[in-house]
Enzyme design. Structure first.
Site, mmCIF file in Angstrom:
data_model
loop_
_atom_site.group_PDB
_atom_site.id
_atom_site.type_symbol
_atom_site.label_atom_id
_atom_site.label_comp_id
_atom_site.label_asym_id
_atom_site.label_seq_id
_atom_site.Cartn_x
_atom_site.Cartn_y
_atom_site.Cartn_z
ATOM 1 C CG ASP A 1 9.108 -3.429 1.245
ATOM 2 O OD1 ASP A 1 8.153 -3.454 0.457
ATOM 3 O OD2 ASP A 1 9.063 -3.897 2.387
ATOM 4 C CG ASN B 1 -2.492 0.543 2.646
ATOM 5 O OD1 ASN B 1 -2.686 1.557 1.976
ATOM 6 N ND2 ASN B 1 -2.051 -0.577 2.118
ATOM 7 C CG HIS C 1 -6.685 -0.407 1.480
ATOM 8 N ND1 HIS C 1 -5.535 -1.159 1.472
ATOM 9 C CD2 HIS C 1 -7.391 -0.815 2.566
ATOM 10 C CE1 HIS C 1 -5.543 -2.011 2.486
ATOM 11 N NE2 HIS C 1 -6.661 -1.813 3.174
ATOM 12 C CG ASP D 1 -4.518 1.486 -4.485
ATOM 13 O OD1 ASP D 1 -3.746 0.666 -3.951
ATOM 14 O OD2 ASP D 1 -5.675 1.206 -4.844
ATOM 15 C CD GLU E 1 4.407 -3.489 1.079
ATOM 16 O OE1 GLU E 1 4.746 -3.920 2.200
ATOM 17 O OE2 GLU E 1 3.432 -3.954 0.448
#
Length: 306
Positions: A171, A179, A184, A188, A215
């Site tokens: 993770d 974020n 965002h 990404d 994630e």
């Protein structure tokens, strides 16, 4: 583009020679002259299309088609029956068994070439759609559906030998805060870079890597014992740290890090593949509790029945 493989099944050598002459420039062509040989060859070469005569010694074409359609690996391979019988009843029987077309004997080269070409192209399109259905669009890794299929398949295979299976779950630390801080689009981009680092860490391994959700990522390592799996986990962590992706909102450090859980056990029929995911998830939780940016591993025991 790699040539498609065509399996021609016919007990008449003259027919085989004709079809080979028609198809060999555009396809890799292999042959079988009996039903039993056809099934063995199909399992060996995994053809893109089967040209199958109905009248064969031993297993006839209908039975060969039935067995191919029962095989989970070969079920989607298109089958074209070849027949000189001109019998509507036989055609209906073949189509009911899963054949997609018929070619009449004697073979007409232009017709054979056109029908094979059409069905090979349709299969390529189906295969592409099937691949997209099990691929994560952002990273190009397997998606969760494909991961679960692969885990099930590897578990079944490794249960035959009692070999090791290891699962790594990781993770991105404080990704929500990432974020919130960078947006965002940057999030990404971060996920894509992490996915690439996983591929680098596993490039010498027989492994499947998937984006498990958001994630979170999972790696399946067939045959990897606990020591090997732990080494892989640390290499993943090293690759991620080497990216030096700034993360000013992290409570771990100035750059993006990952927390990792590892679960390893020998495969037996006394457990289920989901157990590896559950155990790796537990270790991932412990990794976060312990301060993140680390890997924690377990070798769990499978209960023995009787």
């Amino acid at each position: 583009m790699t040539k498609a493989t065509i399996l021609v099944v016919d007990d008449d050598v003259a027919n085989i020679e004709i079809m080979n002459a028609v198809l060999e420039d555009d396809y890799d062509v292999c042959f079988a002259t009996t039903g039993e040989e056809a099934i063995d060859t199909a399992r060996s070469v995994d053809p893109d299309l089967v040209l199958l005569d109905i009248m064969l010694p031993g297993l006839d074409g209908f039975e060969v088609c039935r067995q191919l359609k029962l095989d989970p690996v070969l079920a989607d391979v298109p089958v074209i029956f070849m027949t000189g019988l001109g019998d509507t009843e036989d055609e209906m029987r073949g189509l009911a068994l899963g054949a997609i077309d018929y070619v009449a004997k004697p073979i007409q080269p232009a017709v054979l070439r056109a029908r094979v070409g059409n069905h090979v192209e349709l299969k390529r399109l189906r295969d592409k759609l099937a691949e997209l259905a099990v691929t994560d669009a952002l990273t190009g890794l397997s998606n969760r559906r494909q991961l679960e299929r692969t885990l099930e398949g590897e578990w079944v295979r490794l249960c035959r030998t009692g070999d090791w299976l290891s699962v790594i779950m990781l993770d991105i630390d404080f990704f929500k805060q990432f974020n919130d801080t960078y947006g965002h689009v940057a999030g990404d981009r971060c996920i894509v870079m992490i996915a690439a680092s996983l591929n680098r860490a596993l490039r010498r391994m027989t492994a499947v890597t998937a984006r498990y959700g958001g994630e979170e990522f999972v790696c399946i390592l067939p045959g990897a014992d606990p020591a090997t799996a732990k080494q892989v986990a640390e290499e993943i962590r090293r690759q991620v740290n080497a990216l030096q992706i700034p993360h000013e909102s992290s409570k771990v450090g100035p750059c993006v890090t990952v927390s990792i859980g590892v679960a390893s056990a020998r495969c037996t029929g006394e457990t289920t593949p989901e157990r590896w995911i559950a155990e790796a998830d537990k270790q991932l939780y412990l990794s976060k509790v312990a301060g993140r940016d680390r890997s924690i591993a377990t070798e769990f025991e499978v209960p023995c029945l009787g």
